[in-house]
Design a protein around this motif. Structure first.
Motif, PDB file in Angstrom:
ATOM      1  N   ALA A 109      37.900  44.971  25.093  1.00  0.00           N
ATOM      2  CA  ALA A 109      39.150  44.499  24.224  1.00  0.00           C
ATOM      3  C   ALA A 109      40.141  45.856  23.971  1.00  0.00           C
ATOM      4  N   GLU A 110      39.721  46.755  24.296  1.00  0.00           N
ATOM      5  CA  GLU A 110      40.538  47.950  24.107  1.00  0.00           C
ATOM      6  C   GLU A 110      41.326  48.583  25.309  1.00  0.00           C
ATOM      7  N   ARG A 111      40.353  48.561  26.568  1.00  0.00           N
ATOM      8  CA  ARG A 111      40.888  48.532  28.059  1.00  0.00           C
ATOM      9  C   ARG A 111      41.096  47.340  28.576  1.00  0.00           C
ATOM     10  N   PHE A 112      42.319  46.704  28.351  1.00  0.00           N
ATOM     11  CA  PHE A 112      42.421  45.454  28.618  1.00  0.00           C
ATOM     12  C   PHE A 112      43.062  45.233  30.111  1.00  0.00           C
ATOM     13  N   GLU A 113      43.633  46.409  30.777  1.00  0.00           N
ATOM     14  CA  GLU A 113      44.203  46.486  31.972  1.00  0.00           C
ATOM     15  C   GLU A 113      43.597  45.573  32.951  1.00  0.00           C
ATOM     16  N   GLY A 114      42.257  45.696  33.017  1.00  0.00           N
ATOM     17  CA  GLY A 114      41.699  44.837  34.133  1.00  0.00           C
ATOM     18  C   GLY A 114      41.886  43.472  34.064  1.00  0.00           C
ATOM     19  N   HIS A 115      42.246  42.759  32.851  1.00  0.00           N
ATOM     20  CA  HIS A 115      42.571  41.276  32.832  1.00  0.00           C
ATOM     21  C   HIS A 115      43.453  41.124  33.611  1.00  0.00           C
ATOM     22  N   ALA A 116      44.671  41.750  33.627  1.00  0.00           N
ATOM     23  CA  ALA A 116      46.083  41.552  34.491  1.00  0.00           C
ATOM     24  C   ALA A 116      45.673  41.534  35.749  1.00  0.00           C
ATOM     25  N   GLN A 117      44.580  42.433  36.183  1.00  0.00           N
ATOM     26  CA  GLN A 117      44.295  42.432  37.724  1.00  0.00           C
ATOM     27  C   GLN A 117      43.532  41.353  38.118  1.00  0.00           C
ATOM     28  N   ASN A 118      42.759  40.886  37.224  1.00  0.00           N
ATOM     29  CA  ASN A 118      41.920  39.601  37.387  1.00  0.00           C
ATOM     30  C   ASN A 118      42.735  38.402  37.552  1.00  0.00           C
ATOM     31  N   LYS A 119      43.744  38.463  36.655  1.00  0.00           N
ATOM     32  CA  LYS A 119      44.568  37.278  36.653  1.00  0.00           C
ATOM     33  C   LYS A 119      45.488  37.030  38.100  1.00  0.00           C
ATOM     34  N   ALA A 120      45.987  38.346  38.588  1.00  0.00           N
ATOM     35  CA  ALA A 120      46.739  38.425  39.816  1.00  0.00           C
ATOM     36  C   ALA A 120      45.743  37.811  40.934  1.00  0.00           C
ATOM     37  N   ALA A 121      44.573  38.685  40.827  1.00  0.00           N
ATOM     38  CA  ALA A 121      43.590  38.191  41.837  1.00  0.00           C
ATOM     39  C   ALA A 121      43.357  36.566  41.806  1.00  0.00           C
ATOM     40  N   LEU A 122      43.080  36.193  40.676  1.00  0.00           N
ATOM     41  CA  LEU A 122      42.755  34.651  40.563  1.00  0.00           C
ATOM     42  C   LEU A 122      43.870  33.792  41.217  1.00  0.00           C
ATOM     43  N   GLN A 123      45.357  34.061  40.937  1.00  0.00           N
ATOM     44  CA  GLN A 123      46.495  33.450  41.334  1.00  0.00           C
ATOM     45  C   GLN A 123      46.600  33.567  42.785  1.00  0.00           C
ATOM     46  N   ARG A 124      46.025  34.506  43.449  1.00  0.00           N
ATOM     47  CA  ARG A 124      46.057  34.836  44.835  1.00  0.00           C
ATOM     48  C   ARG A 124      44.892  33.888  45.375  1.00  0.00           C
ATOM     49  N   ARG A 125      43.783  33.957  44.893  1.00  0.00           N
ATOM     50  CA  ARG A 125      42.639  33.092  45.513  1.00  0.00           C
ATOM     51  C   ARG A 125      42.778  31.645  45.587  1.00  0.00           C
ATOM     52  N   VAL A 126      43.426  31.084  44.367  1.00  0.00           N
ATOM     53  CA  VAL A 126      43.429  29.716  44.328  1.00  0.00           C
ATOM     54  C   VAL A 126      44.971  29.074  44.622  1.00  0.00           C
ATOM     55  N   GLY A 127      45.700  29.953  45.183  1.00  0.00           N
ATOM     56  CA  GLY A 127      47.262  29.787  45.737  1.00  0.00           C
ATOM     57  C   GLY A 127      48.200  29.372  44.829  1.00  0.00           C
ATOM     58  N   ALA A 138      51.467  30.793  42.490  1.00  0.00           N
ATOM     59  CA  ALA A 138      52.264  31.988  42.440  1.00  0.00           C
ATOM     60  C   ALA A 138      51.814  33.273  41.655  1.00  0.00           C
ATOM     61  N   GLU A 139      51.865  34.266  42.218  1.00  0.00           N
ATOM     62  CA  GLU A 139      51.476  35.615  41.400  1.00  0.00           C
ATOM     63  C   GLU A 139      52.635  35.748  40.458  1.00  0.00           C
ATOM     64  N   ASP A 140      52.563  35.378  39.272  1.00  0.00           N
ATOM     65  CA  ASP A 140      53.456  35.621  38.124  1.00  0.00           C
ATOM     66  C   ASP A 140      52.932  36.031  36.913  1.00  0.00           C
ATOM     67  N   ALA A 141      53.070  37.292  36.442  1.00  0.00           N
ATOM     68  CA  ALA A 141      52.246  37.695  35.392  1.00  0.00           C
ATOM     69  C   ALA A 141      53.060  37.167  34.063  1.00  0.00           C
TER      70      ALA A 141
END
Length: 490
Positions: free
Chosen positions: A268-286, A288-291
């Motif tokens: 909850a306090e070090r949340f930056e990894g969530h954005a990385q997971n979001k981008a990786a998920l977008q790439r994995r399932v095809g 658009a990589e859009d934050a």
């Protein structure tokens, strides 16, 4: 003194998982043992379970008759799984099948499973204080003990947990005769409706000492005609013995700070990894990589209950209006929902990604990489998805029913007590309005982060539920000791 509980189930994570029952079987006994109780599990040895890989020890030989004729013979293996002793009933004629459910002889298999449980107990050195029966497949243990009061195990308290009332396990009189289910279990003063005793669910409700379901709201809902699936009259007759205990999740297994299935870890306090997971998920399932687009996730079985059609209609409306969102769906089920989802994907390439499969790793990446988690269920006994989503920082959007009603509260601002977004009716327009509220807040990053922190701070672990089950075991023990009451047929 710790209570000795035999937890009777036909599926358990990670050994054999089809639905939420497996998750409960994999985590509740573990939590009860951590609370000092001696809980052990008995289940079939399905084809995908290899005893040697578990370090299992061979045990007693057992043989039982099967409805329709014939005999099933085999043995019992004992293995520790997650710190819980598990007894695997290895009867190849019954359980060496390609799938857990969906076989033509399922009714006969589950009655035989219950007979095998009792056959094993008859020769086991370990004897329980309480029998905990889960869903209709295990209910025939109660039926047999009701019909055979001379058996030593007949005096044992019986707890019956309803994980999904909608799946009854119906059978007819011919099957009842073949399975030796006679008037002692097919007749009850609590119902004149013949069919209510010709189903496994009815058997469990009638012949157990205590009954529970997996959330307080669902326990109230199933007393009504709308949610009672026809069994609400007999449930109302047993209302004094019925409670709702909210399921939990295993906080060791579901932890975004350590989950090995996530590309990046976070809290909850070090949340930056969530954005990385979001981008990786977008790439994995095809996608658009859009934050800046709100990424919606769905992990579910695709059946009428789960409301996939509501999700399709609501997301279609929002995408047509140009709202900044994406949808990723993981699940399998009925073909009509497959077709609707795939058509939505074709109409909105790069914004909708559908995976029609079961993929445990992708499921965790959806929890850990989405901004919103969607559960538009028409009914939901408990639901674990919204709890996992909260833990992983994905804000749930749910219909107010069953377990979601007990765990998700509408966000009303920074001074409120909400943790998600809630809609009332099983209606696509109401769902679209809830999603619109979520998208409006998502466009305000500081308040959105505050909402995410509130959700991640929720405690949906098993601790409180484990204590509630101990109290339920005590209730069943008192009822069994009295030797009377509906569960004992008087």
């Amino acid at each position: 003194m710790p209570v000795k509980v035999l937890f009777v189930t036909v599926e358990m994570s990670p050994l054999a998982k089809v639905g939420g029952l497996a998750d409960v079987a994999g985590s509740l006994p573990k939590a009860l043992r951590q609370a000092g109780q001696d809980v052990r599990i008995v289940m079939p040895r399905h084809r995908q379970i290899e005893p040697s890989m578990l370090g299992a020890k061979p045990g007693a030989a057992i043989a039982i008759g099967v409805a329709g004729g014939g005999e099933a013979a085999g043995s019992v293996f004992e293995a520790p799984v997650g710190g819980v002793p598990v007894y695997l009933l290895d009867l190849p004629a019954l359980f060496d099948r390609p799938q857990v459910y969906g076989e033509a002889d399922d009714n006969a298999r589950w009655v035989a499973f219950c007979d095998a449980v009792l056959a094993w107990l008859a020769v086991s050195d370990w004897q329980p204080d309480v029998l905990h029966l889960n869903d209709w497949h295990a209910a025939f243990v109660a039926s047999r003990l009701r019909a055979r009061p001379d058996l030593p195990q007949a005096a044992l308290p019986r707890v019956f947990t309803i994980h999904n009332l909608a799946i009854h396990g119906d059978f007819d009189d011919a099957f009842a005769a073949a399975a030796c289910l006679d008037a002692r279990v097919l007749e009850s003063p609590l119902t004149s409706e013949k069919w209510m005793t010709r189903c496994g669910m009815g058997q469990g409700i009638l012949w157990s000492d205590a009954i529970n379901t997996v959330s307080p709201t669902y326990a109230r809902e199933i007393l009504t005609p709308e949610y009672g699936t026809g069994l609400d009259p007999v449930l109302r007759a047993r209302a004094s013995d019925l409670v709702g205990i909210l399921n939990g999740i295993d906080y060791e297994e579901f932890d975004p700070a350590t989950d090995p299935r996530l590309p990046a870890h976070f809290d909850a306090e070090r949340f930056e990894g969530h954005a990385q997971n979001k981008a990786a998920l977008q790439r994995r399932v095809g996608l658009a990589e859009d934050a800046h687009a709100a990424l919606l996730g769905v992990v579910t079985r695709l059946f009428y209950q789960k409301g996939a059609d509501l999700a399709v209609a609501a997301v279609e409306e929002l995408l047509t209006r140009g709202r900044p969102l994406q949808l990723v769906v993981l699940g399998t089920g009925d073909q009509q929902y497959h077709d609707q989802l795939l058509a939505l994907q074709r109409r909105h390439p790069g914004k909708v990604a559908i995976t029609l499969a079961f993929d445990a790793e992708l499921a965790q990446q959806i929890y850990g990489g989405t901004d919103l988690f969607l559960m538009p269920s028409r009914f939901e006994p408990c639901g674990l998805g919204q709890m996992i989503a909260l833990r992983y920082g994905s804000v749930p959007v749910v219909r107010r029913t069953g377990g979601p009603a007990d765990t998700v509260r509408e966000w009303t601002g920074s001074n409120g007590a909400g943790n998600g977004f809630v809609f009332e009716a099983a209606d696509a327009e109401e769902l679209a309005q809830a999603l619109e509220r979520a998208l409006t807040l998502f466009a305000r990053p500081e308040e959105w982060r505050q909402l995410v922190r509130v959700g991640m701070a929720e405690d949906n672990s098993w601790g409180g539920a484990a204590q509630a089950y101990v109290r339920l075991y005590e209730h069943a023990t008192r009822a069994a000791a009295a030797g009377a009451g509906p569960g004992r047929g008087s």
